[in-house]
Design a protein around this motif. Sequence first.
Motif, PDB file in Angstrom:
ATOM      1  N   ARG A  10      -7.426 -50.093  16.126  1.00 20.39           N
ATOM      2  CA  ARG A  10      -6.986 -48.809  16.720  1.00 20.39           C
ATOM      3  C   ARG A  10      -5.514 -48.755  16.917  1.00 20.39           C
ATOM      4  O   ARG A  10      -4.990 -49.972  17.100  1.00 20.39           O
ATOM      5  N   CYS A  56      -4.205 -44.925  23.851  1.00 20.77           N
ATOM      6  CA  CYS A  56      -5.262 -45.646  22.699  1.00 20.77           C
ATOM      7  C   CYS A  56      -5.860 -44.580  21.924  1.00 20.77           C
ATOM      8  O   CYS A  56      -6.555 -43.934  22.478  1.00 20.77           O
ATOM      9  N   TYR A  57      -5.761 -44.556  20.707  1.00 23.43           N
ATOM     10  CA  TYR A  57      -6.434 -43.720  19.498  1.00 23.43           C
ATOM     11  C   TYR A  57      -7.515 -44.152  18.970  1.00 23.43           C
ATOM     12  O   TYR A  57      -7.708 -45.651  18.888  1.00 23.43           O
ATOM     13  N   GLU A  58      -8.388 -43.275  18.453  1.00 27.22           N
ATOM     14  CA  GLU A  58      -9.748 -43.700  17.923  1.00 27.22           C
ATOM     15  C   GLU A  58      -9.348 -44.580  16.677  1.00 27.22           C
ATOM     16  O   GLU A  58      -8.336 -44.299  16.058  1.00 27.22           O
ATOM     17  N   GLU A  59     -10.307 -45.111  16.130  1.00 30.50           N
ATOM     18  CA  GLU A  59     -10.082 -45.958  14.745  1.00 30.50           C
ATOM     19  C   GLU A  59     -10.008 -44.596  13.750  1.00 30.50           C
ATOM     20  O   GLU A  59     -10.318 -43.636  13.636  1.00 30.50           O
ATOM     21  N   VAL A  76      -6.875 -43.149  12.878  1.00 29.48           N
ATOM     22  CA  VAL A  76      -5.755 -42.319  12.907  1.00 29.48           C
ATOM     23  C   VAL A  76      -4.542 -43.018  12.380  1.00 29.48           C
ATOM     24  O   VAL A  76      -4.310 -44.235  12.766  1.00 29.48           O
TER      25      VAL A  76
END
Length: 59
Positions: free
Chosen positions: A2, A22-25, A27
């Motif tokens: 992530r 925090c970004y999702e997987e 990205v």
Amino acid sequence: MRRVAEHQKHTLDGEELSILTCYEEGVRKEDIKKENPFTKSHGILIFKGNSYDYLTERA
């Protein structure tokens, strides 16, 4: 894996804030740079076992 974007902001009182997103997987870093052009550092959270390791990289 992530991605994490970090930048600083000052309040009206002059206090410095650190803003972590925090970004999702899945990205991509390029997509994050388009969304947050003022971000100066990027990090990666890597899942290992039952916890995450945080690795930093400069933009």
